[in-house]
Structures are given as C-alpha cells and as structure tokens.
Design a protein around this motif. Sequence first.
Motif, PDB file in Angstrom:
ATOM      1  N   UNK A   1       4.587 -11.145  -0.766  1.00 47.25           N
ATOM      2  CA  UNK A   1       3.842 -12.289  -0.247  1.00 47.25           C
ATOM      3  C   UNK A   1       2.353 -11.971  -0.115  1.00 47.25           C
ATOM      4  N   UNK A   2       1.546 -13.029  -0.103  1.00 35.87           N
ATOM      5  CA  UNK A   2       0.085 -12.862  -0.058  1.00 35.87           C
ATOM      6  C   UNK A   2      -0.381 -12.050   1.146  1.00 35.87           C
ATOM      7  N   UNK A   3       0.312 -12.218   2.254  1.00 35.24           N
ATOM      8  CA  UNK A   3      -0.050 -11.491   3.485  1.00 35.24           C
ATOM      9  C   UNK A   3       1.193 -10.814   4.064  1.00 35.24           C
TER      10      UNK A   3
ATOM     11  N   UNK B   1      17.804  -6.149  -7.653  1.00 37.74           N
ATOM     12  CA  UNK B   1      16.504  -6.547  -7.108  1.00 37.74           C
ATOM     13  C   UNK B   1      15.412  -5.606  -7.605  1.00 37.74           C
ATOM     14  N   UNK B   2      14.296  -6.196  -8.015  1.00 35.17           N
ATOM     15  CA  UNK B   2      13.101  -5.412  -8.335  1.00 35.17           C
ATOM     16  C   UNK B   2      11.981  -5.915  -7.437  1.00 35.17           C
ATOM     17  N   UNK B   3      11.286  -5.014  -6.785  1.00 34.72           N
ATOM     18  CA  UNK B   3      10.131  -5.414  -5.981  1.00 34.72           C
ATOM     19  C   UNK B   3       8.913  -5.490  -6.898  1.00 34.72           C
ATOM     20  N   UNK B   4       8.074  -6.490  -6.705  1.00 30.65           N
ATOM     21  CA  UNK B   4       6.876  -6.608  -7.539  1.00 30.65           C
ATOM     22  C   UNK B   4       5.614  -6.692  -6.678  1.00 30.65           C
ATOM     23  N   UNK B   5       4.822  -5.608  -6.745  1.00 31.55           N
ATOM     24  CA  UNK B   5       3.529  -5.578  -6.047  1.00 31.55           C
ATOM     25  C   UNK B   5       2.521  -6.369  -6.877  1.00 31.55           C
ATOM     26  N   UNK B   6       1.878  -7.357  -6.256  1.00 30.05           N
ATOM     27  CA  UNK B   6       0.954  -8.248  -6.988  1.00 30.05           C
ATOM     28  C   UNK B   6      -0.340  -8.481  -6.222  1.00 30.05           C
ATOM     29  N   UNK B   7      -0.630  -7.528  -5.322  1.00 28.11           N
ATOM     30  CA  UNK B   7      -1.893  -7.659  -4.591  1.00 28.11           C
ATOM     31  C   UNK B   7      -1.725  -8.490  -3.331  1.00 28.11           C
ATOM     32  N   UNK B   8      -2.540  -8.163  -2.359  1.00 28.18           N
ATOM     33  CA  UNK B   8      -2.510  -8.864  -1.069  1.00 28.18           C
ATOM     34  C   UNK B   8      -3.901  -9.378  -0.719  1.00 28.18           C
TER      35      UNK B   8
ATOM     36  N   UNK C   1     -13.593  -9.714  -1.872  1.00 28.39           N
ATOM     37  CA  UNK C   1     -13.588 -10.860  -2.779  1.00 28.39           C
ATOM     38  C   UNK C   1     -14.012 -10.496  -4.206  1.00 28.39           C
ATOM     39  N   UNK C   2     -14.409  -9.233  -4.389  1.00 25.09           N
ATOM     40  CA  UNK C   2     -14.787  -8.783  -5.739  1.00 25.09           C
ATOM     41  C   UNK C   2     -13.600  -8.956  -6.685  1.00 25.09           C
ATOM     42  N   UNK C   3     -12.423  -8.640  -6.150  1.00 27.86           N
ATOM     43  CA  UNK C   3     -11.175  -8.859  -6.890  1.00 27.86           C
ATOM     44  C   UNK C   3     -10.453 -10.040  -6.250  1.00 27.86           C
ATOM     45  N   UNK C   4      -9.596 -10.722  -7.031  1.00 32.75           N
ATOM     46  CA  UNK C   4      -8.875 -11.892  -6.511  1.00 32.75           C
ATOM     47  C   UNK C   4      -7.953 -11.498  -5.358  1.00 32.75           C
ATOM     48  N   UNK C   5      -7.267 -10.375  -5.540  1.00 31.28           N
ATOM     49  CA  UNK C   5      -6.420  -9.796  -4.495  1.00 31.28           C
ATOM     50  C   UNK C   5      -6.707  -8.310  -4.475  1.00 31.28           C
ATOM     51  N   UNK C   6      -6.186  -7.617  -3.480  1.00 22.30           N
ATOM     52  CA  UNK C   6      -6.318  -6.164  -3.446  1.00 22.30           C
ATOM     53  C   UNK C   6      -4.978  -5.580  -3.846  1.00 22.30           C
ATOM     54  N   UNK C   7      -4.940  -4.982  -5.036  1.00 24.17           N
ATOM     55  CA  UNK C   7      -3.676  -4.414  -5.512  1.00 24.17           C
ATOM     56  C   UNK C   7      -3.367  -3.184  -4.665  1.00 24.17           C
ATOM     57  N   UNK C   8      -2.249  -3.227  -3.975  1.00 26.57           N
ATOM     58  CA  UNK C   8      -1.908  -2.165  -3.021  1.00 26.57           C
ATOM     59  C   UNK C   8      -1.014  -1.136  -3.706  1.00 26.57           C
ATOM     60  N   UNK C   9      -1.653  -0.172  -4.348  1.00 25.40           N
ATOM     61  CA  UNK C   9      -0.852   0.823  -5.069  1.00 25.40           C
ATOM     62  C   UNK C   9      -0.151   1.783  -4.112  1.00 25.40           C
ATOM     63  N   UNK C  10      -0.672   1.921  -2.890  1.00 23.09           N
ATOM     64  CA  UNK C  10       0.033   2.755  -1.898  1.00 23.09           C
ATOM     65  C   UNK C  10       1.398   2.152  -1.597  1.00 23.09           C
ATOM     66  N   UNK C  11       1.473   0.814  -1.662  1.00 24.06           N
ATOM     67  CA  UNK C  11       2.755   0.149  -1.388  1.00 24.06           C
ATOM     68  C   UNK C  11       3.794   0.518  -2.435  1.00 24.06           C
ATOM     69  N   UNK C  12       3.331   0.796  -3.655  1.00 18.24           N
ATOM     70  CA  UNK C  12       4.268   1.188  -4.714  1.00 18.24           C
ATOM     71  C   UNK C  12       4.916   2.518  -4.324  1.00 18.24           C
TER      72      UNK C  12
END
Length: 338
Positions: free
Chosen positions: A210-212, A233-240, A245-256
Amino acid sequence: MIIVIKPQTPRAQIDEVIAEVQRLGYDPRPIFGTEQTVVAAIGDERTHHTLESLTALPQVEKVMRVQKRGKLVSRESHPENSVIDVDGLKIGGENFVIMAGPCSVESEEQLISTARAVKAAGATVLRGGAFKPRTSPYEFQGLGSEGLRLLSLAKKETGLKIVTEVLSERHVDEVCAHADILQIGARNAQNFQLIIECAKSGKPILLKRGLSERIDEWLLGGEYILAHGNNKVMFCERGIRTFETYTRNTLDLAAVAAIKMESHLPVIVDPSQGCGRADLVRAMCKGSVAMGADGLIIEVHPHPAEALSDGQQQIDFAGFETLVKNIQPFINAAGRTF
Ligand code: PEP
Ligand code: MN
C-alpha cells in the motif's frame, strides 16, 4: 503476552490482573520484582482473545506482544523459501523472474508487439492493466473486458503468463478466466474483502504494498490470503509515500531484505511505480537483485511518450533489452538462475 503492572500497585490489584488473564484463557505466570511486577501470559495469542485490552485497567502500564501476528507468512511456520508454481513457471527459490509489459493495455498492436519484444529479451510474464486505478476520474480507466481479451490473445501468441490487476470483487471471476497471476494494487492493499475473494480463486497473487503501508501491515495482507487457503502469494514492493518528490514514490529496498528475512514468500520489485522515472529503473533493478528480490515487474511500452498512462516511467523495447543484459551479471552474482 507480557503485562507490565505499574510500580507500587497493591497485591489485590495485581491479583485482579492475574485473574483476568486466566479468565481470557491464558496461563498467568507473575514475576514479582522489588519495584514492579510483570505477568507473563502463556498461550497462543493468535487463537486467544487479545490481552491488549488489559491496558484499560488503571494498574496496567503496558501490554507487550511476544508472538508475531502473521504466522502463516512467517519463516517460523515455513523456514525454507516458498516456490510458487504458476502453471509450470517457478517463482522463488533459485529462480529469478522478469515480468514486463505496458502499464495499461491500450490496443492489440501495442500489446502484441510489447509481448513479443519482452519475451525476446527474456521476460516470462506479461503485465498489463485492463482495469486501471487512476487518481482522476477523467484519466484513461483501462479497456476493461476488451483489455482482458487482448491479454489472452497475447498469451496465445507468445506463451507468456499473464499478470493483471483485479480492481473489484465483481471482476474476480472474469479476470481469473484470463490471468495466471492476480495483481492486487497498492490502492487495494488493505481491501480485505477483495483480498479474500482473490484468495478463494486459488490463483497466484501479486500483493502490492500500500501507498502508506507498514511492513507488518503488508505481511498481514499476505496472511489473509494464506489464512483463506491460498499459499501462492508474492509480495510486490512498489514504493511508498514519503516527503520526497524528486521521485514519484520512494522505492523501499530495505523492505525487500526485511520481507525476505521475515517471510518465506517471494518478493517482486516494481521499480516503475517505485520511482516513477524511466531513467532510474535500471539502477533500481540492480539494487533489487542485490537485496534478494525474486523478480521484477517492469513497465515497457512501444512509445512511452504516447502511453495512455504512466508514460514517464515506461521504457521502450531497446531500453528493456539493454536493461535485461545489464542486470544479468547481478542475477548471476546473487546466485540466481534466469
Ligand atoms: C500498475 O502496476 O500499473 C499500478 C497501478 O500499480 P500500483 O497499484 O502499485 O500503483
Ligand atoms: Mn503503472
């Protein structure tokens, strides 16, 4: 659970807590300290009444959870990596998978040409939204049923597996007739009724973050699917959403790395929604592989500038081909097969 009693609580009030713990089905084990008393409540927190409500008692300072809330997604219940079988295609374990295709299915020509190009470059799953969750009601909402028909056509032409989003419980059966993997989008990551309906279909599910959404909440979204009898089930990290604002979302690679540590289920990274910029996709893919991701889902369009959605983050055919070549050494270095 551990119940911490406030300092200087008289014995009678401590006994009240002990009695309540027992009444709720746990075995209370009080530990009397010189200053403070704690009561360890022995029992399965997932099947018993939660003891968190005991904080309502004036003599209780806090209640702490010991067990994880998501048992089925956790490595405690399944220490080995799970491998999801998508009709013969294995996702997870040693395997690394690349899913690619347009943000939205726009036309037969657009989809079929993209399917052929991504397959030639090494993708094994074709992505493409037929039902699109758009922020504005005036933006392209997807081709709907016609989009699904085109996805089936692309599958027939190329043999690629199909992943596409299910926006509503009403569409689950229809989407299942065309998709090999159901995508639950970021905006529906905690739409539990939709999640349950998708789970019941028995199809593999790509659950976006989710976005947040916090990592523990996201894991519980996956827990819903397993608790309803579907372990694909596959989890998909897509940024939060963050302040950036430089990027549309912040891709959270630590979450991976965190999900890989906590859960046995595969993790796929979506660098396209993740940073919303075509020029950052390749770097994010390399990072994802290094973090232990089991695959990528990348937006590819024949002419990104003409795309009906997410043009700014889609890459063209040549860009995709180069990207796959560029990440191959990283996939090898991570000890994965692709
Ligand atoms: C998408 O994959 O195009 C999409 C809408 O994804 P998300 O739900 O992650 O925003
Ligand atoms: Mn998109």
